[in-house]
Write a protein that holds these residues in place. Structure first.
Motif, PDB file in Angstrom:
ATOM      1  N   PRO A  53       0.795  -1.242  -0.148  1.00  3.11           N
ATOM      2  CA  PRO A  53      -0.067   0.090   0.017  1.00  3.11           C
ATOM      3  C   PRO A  53       0.858   1.081   0.001  1.00  3.11           C
ATOM      4  O   PRO A  53       0.425   2.267  -0.676  1.00  3.11           O
ATOM      5  CB  PRO A  53      -0.825  -0.070   1.263  1.00  3.11           C
ATOM      6  N   LEU A  54       1.992   1.289   0.962  1.00  2.33           N
ATOM      7  CA  LEU A  54       2.609   2.465   0.821  1.00  2.33           C
ATOM      8  C   LEU A  54       3.546   2.698  -0.465  1.00  2.33           C
ATOM      9  O   LEU A  54       3.532   3.986  -0.918  1.00  2.33           O
ATOM     10  CB  LEU A  54       3.800   2.541   2.197  1.00  2.33           C
ATOM     11  N   ILE A  55       4.016   1.681  -1.182  1.00  2.00           N
ATOM     12  CA  ILE A  55       4.388   1.672  -2.313  1.00  2.00           C
ATOM     13  C   ILE A  55       3.559   2.354  -3.504  1.00  2.00           C
ATOM     14  O   ILE A  55       3.907   3.355  -4.057  1.00  2.00           O
ATOM     15  CB  ILE A  55       4.897   0.364  -2.796  1.00  2.00           C
ATOM     16  N   ALA A  56       2.504   1.810  -3.416  1.00  3.52           N
ATOM     17  CA  ALA A  56       1.340   2.473  -4.311  1.00  3.52           C
ATOM     18  C   ALA A  56       0.957   3.867  -4.203  1.00  3.52           C
ATOM     19  O   ALA A  56       1.047   4.637  -5.050  1.00  3.52           O
ATOM     20  CB  ALA A  56       0.075   1.380  -4.308  1.00  3.52           C
ATOM     21  N   SER A  57       0.727   3.932  -2.879  1.00  2.00           N
ATOM     22  CA  SER A  57       0.605   5.541  -2.634  1.00  2.00           C
ATOM     23  C   SER A  57       1.808   6.418  -2.949  1.00  2.00           C
ATOM     24  O   SER A  57       1.295   7.748  -3.619  1.00  2.00           O
ATOM     25  CB  SER A  57       0.133   5.707  -1.350  1.00  2.00           C
ATOM     26  N   THR A  58       2.742   6.078  -2.603  1.00  2.00           N
ATOM     27  CA  THR A  58       4.180   6.868  -2.851  1.00  2.00           C
ATOM     28  C   THR A  58       4.382   6.881  -4.345  1.00  2.00           C
ATOM     29  O   THR A  58       4.656   8.152  -4.938  1.00  2.00           O
ATOM     30  CB  THR A  58       5.303   6.251  -2.460  1.00  2.00           C
ATOM     31  N   ALA A  59       4.076   5.903  -5.248  1.00  3.49           N
ATOM     32  CA  ALA A  59       4.168   6.098  -6.620  1.00  3.49           C
ATOM     33  C   ALA A  59       3.090   6.972  -7.309  1.00  3.49           C
ATOM     34  O   ALA A  59       3.480   7.795  -7.943  1.00  3.49           O
ATOM     35  CB  ALA A  59       4.336   4.681  -7.166  1.00  3.49           C
ATOM     36  N   ALA A  60       1.908   6.986  -6.652  1.00  2.10           N
ATOM     37  CA  ALA A  60       0.937   7.744  -7.520  1.00  2.10           C
ATOM     38  C   ALA A  60       1.029   9.144  -6.846  1.00  2.10           C
ATOM     39  O   ALA A  60       1.005  10.126  -7.938  1.00  2.10           O
ATOM     40  CB  ALA A  60      -0.501   7.407  -6.870  1.00  2.10           C
ATOM     41  N   GLN A  61       1.490   9.675  -5.798  1.00  2.00           N
ATOM     42  CA  GLN A  61       1.789  10.943  -5.534  1.00  2.00           C
ATOM     43  C   GLN A  61       3.061  11.293  -6.272  1.00  2.00           C
ATOM     44  O   GLN A  61       3.206  12.632  -6.714  1.00  2.00           O
ATOM     45  CB  GLN A  61       2.148  11.094  -3.713  1.00  2.00           C
ATOM     46  N   HIS A  62       3.951  10.506  -6.460  1.00  2.21           N
ATOM     47  CA  HIS A  62       5.341  10.923  -7.318  1.00  2.21           C
ATOM     48  C   HIS A  62       4.981  11.335  -8.609  1.00  2.21           C
ATOM     49  O   HIS A  62       5.372  12.321  -9.158  1.00  2.21           O
ATOM     50  CB  HIS A  62       6.348   9.794  -7.130  1.00  2.21           C
ATOM     51  N   LEU A  63       4.053  10.434  -9.303  1.00  2.83           N
ATOM     52  CA  LEU A  63       3.586  10.910 -10.523  1.00  2.83           C
ATOM     53  C   LEU A  63       2.670  12.153 -10.551  1.00  2.83           C
ATOM     54  O   LEU A  63       2.967  12.828 -11.467  1.00  2.83           O
ATOM     55  CB  LEU A  63       2.720   9.666 -10.942  1.00  2.83           C
ATOM     56  N   ALA A  64       1.848  12.304  -9.806  1.00  5.68           N
ATOM     57  CA  ALA A  64       1.022  13.530  -9.945  1.00  5.68           C
ATOM     58  C   ALA A  64       1.855  14.888  -9.434  1.00  5.68           C
ATOM     59  O   ALA A  64       1.721  15.909 -10.210  1.00  5.68           O
ATOM     60  CB  ALA A  64       0.088  13.637  -8.687  1.00  5.68           C
ATOM     61  N   ALA A  65       2.986  14.619  -8.611  1.00  9.43           N
ATOM     62  CA  ALA A  65       3.679  15.759  -8.390  1.00  9.43           C
ATOM     63  C   ALA A  65       4.737  16.136  -9.598  1.00  9.43           C
ATOM     64  O   ALA A  65       4.841  17.332  -9.944  1.00  9.43           O
ATOM     65  CB  ALA A  65       4.684  15.408  -7.186  1.00  9.43           C
ATOM     66  N   THR A  66       5.041  15.196 -10.470  1.00 11.48           N
ATOM     67  CA  THR A  66       5.882  15.245 -11.501  1.00 11.48           C
ATOM     68  C   THR A  66       5.030  15.694 -12.603  1.00 11.48           C
ATOM     69  O   THR A  66       5.455  16.864 -13.292  1.00 11.48           O
ATOM     70  CB  THR A  66       6.287  14.023 -12.203  1.00 11.48           C
ATOM     71  N   VAL A  67       3.836  15.341 -12.789  1.00  7.33           N
ATOM     72  CA  VAL A  67       2.839  16.340 -13.730  1.00  7.33           C
ATOM     73  C   VAL A  67       2.825  17.545 -13.503  1.00  7.33           C
ATOM     74  O   VAL A  67       2.867  18.652 -14.285  1.00  7.33           O
ATOM     75  CB  VAL A  67       1.510  15.500 -13.740  1.00  7.33           C
ATOM     76  N   LEU A  68       2.487  18.072 -12.081  1.00  6.46           N
ATOM     77  CA  LEU A  68       2.334  19.215 -11.756  1.00  6.46           C
ATOM     78  C   LEU A  68       3.872  20.100 -12.056  1.00  6.46           C
ATOM     79  O   LEU A  68       3.705  21.306 -12.260  1.00  6.46           O
ATOM     80  CB  LEU A  68       2.003  19.468 -10.396  1.00  6.46           C
ATOM     81  N   ALA A  69       4.782  19.501 -11.811  1.00  2.16           N
ATOM     82  CA  ALA A  69       6.183  20.088 -12.282  1.00  2.16           C
ATOM     83  C   ALA A  69       6.511  20.365 -13.668  1.00  2.16           C
ATOM     84  O   ALA A  69       7.328  21.161 -14.073  1.00  2.16           O
ATOM     85  CB  ALA A  69       7.174  19.480 -11.511  1.00  2.16           C
ATOM     86  N   THR A  70       5.673  19.530 -14.643  1.00  2.00           N
ATOM     87  CA  THR A  70       5.864  19.322 -15.913  1.00  2.00           C
ATOM     88  C   THR A  70       5.009  20.406 -16.732  1.00  2.00           C
ATOM     89  O   THR A  70       5.363  21.189 -17.606  1.00  2.00           O
ATOM     90  CB  THR A  70       5.516  18.029 -16.378  1.00  2.00           C
ATOM     91  N   PHE A  71       3.611  20.498 -16.228  1.00  2.00           N
ATOM     92  CA  PHE A  71       2.721  21.261 -17.124  1.00  2.00           C
ATOM     93  C   PHE A  71       2.177  22.435 -16.383  1.00  2.00           C
ATOM     94  O   PHE A  71       2.387  22.497 -15.182  1.00  2.00           O
ATOM     95  CB  PHE A  71       1.667  20.454 -17.427  1.00  2.00           C
ATOM     96  N   PRO A  72       1.916  23.437 -17.092  1.00  2.00           N
ATOM     97  CA  PRO A  72       1.323  24.828 -16.465  1.00  2.00           C
ATOM     98  C   PRO A  72      -0.082  24.374 -15.898  1.00  2.00           C
ATOM     99  O   PRO A  72      -0.680  23.216 -16.122  1.00  2.00           O
ATOM    100  CB  PRO A  72       0.909  25.753 -17.472  1.00  2.00           C
ATOM    101  N   ASN A  73      -0.211  24.675 -14.708  1.00  2.00           N
ATOM    102  CA  ASN A  73      -1.402  24.375 -13.975  1.00  2.00           C
ATOM    103  C   ASN A  73      -2.039  25.518 -13.267  1.00  2.00           C
ATOM    104  O   ASN A  73      -1.363  26.630 -12.710  1.00  2.00           O
ATOM    105  CB  ASN A  73      -1.029  23.016 -13.123  1.00  2.00           C
TER     106      ASN A  73
END
Length: 222
Positions: A79-99
């Motif tokens: 569970p912690l791996i899945a949660s961390t991976a999802a948050q990392h992906l979302a944070a990377t998307v926010l760092a990549t695209f204007p929002n």
């Protein structure tokens, strides 16, 4: 990324190769500074990355999650791996695209960044380190916005809420390594994954930096 997630759209792609990476749009709000008390859900305002470097960063992050984190079902099911991976992906998307997320705390948020706020946040992290936790949930437990929470951690501890959470989980992993029976078949990888560390090499490096010894030595001496 090409259309709001709640509206239909159609398109035509000719002679293209592409990978589709999907995530819950609500994750953007959970990891962004806007938090649950912001002015609405976080939206991407453009489908082109800020720069070529940002695009490469996103591509590398997706490849890492696909090839190293989610490729092993035994690790991906933690569970912690899945949660961390999802948050990392979302944070990377926010760092990549204007929002639409804001990054700097407003006046009221600075006023909320008091030691009492920090105590509530630290207590919540300590009590929930073994569960998937988002910055928004920590902020809600502390009764402040995410911006105020981040400002409090930066001002009083010189760190971020997620970095502190990672340190707490590292301490729990250290405790489990000390308590484990080396003859019982427990491995460093299993304990690391239990506490949300999916990359064995990075876990070992972070552990060695904190405890001045390799995790396998702690396990062997347990």
């Amino acid at each position: 990324m090409f259309a709001p997630p709640d509206l239909p759209y159609s398109g035509r792609i000719c002679a293209a190769r592409y990978n589709i990476t999907m995530l819950d749009p609500a994750l953007l709000g959970q990891v962004a500074s806007g938090g649950p008390h912001g002015d609405g859900p976080v939206r991407l305002t453009g489908h082109r990355p800020h720069s070529a470097a940002a695009a490469r960063y996103l591509s590398h992050a997706i490849a890492h999650l696909r090839d190293h984190v989610l490729a092993d079902p035994a690790v991906a099911d933690q569970p912690l791996i899945a949660s961390t991976a999802a948050q990392h992906l979302a944070a990377t998307v926010l760092a990549t695209f204007p929002n639409t997320a804001l990054t700097e705390p407003a006046g009221p948020d600075r006023g909320d960044a008091r030691p009492a706020t920090l105590r509530r946040a630290l207590a919540f992290v300590d009590d929930h380190a073994d569960q998937p936790v988002t910055v928004a949930e920590i902020a809600a437990a502390a009764h402040v916005t995410v911006r105020a929470l981040q400002y409090a951690f930066r001002r009083h501890l010189g760190t971020t809420p997620l970095a502190h959470l990672r340190r707490v989980r590292l301490a729990h992993a250290h405790h489990d390594l000390v308590a484990a029976d080396p003859a019982g078949g427990t491995t460093v990888t299993e304990i690391a994954a239990r506490w949300g560390f999916h990359h064995a090499g990075r876990f070992a490096a972070e552990y060695r930096k904190t405890y001045r010894r390799a995790p396998h030595r702690t396990l062997a001496d347990g």
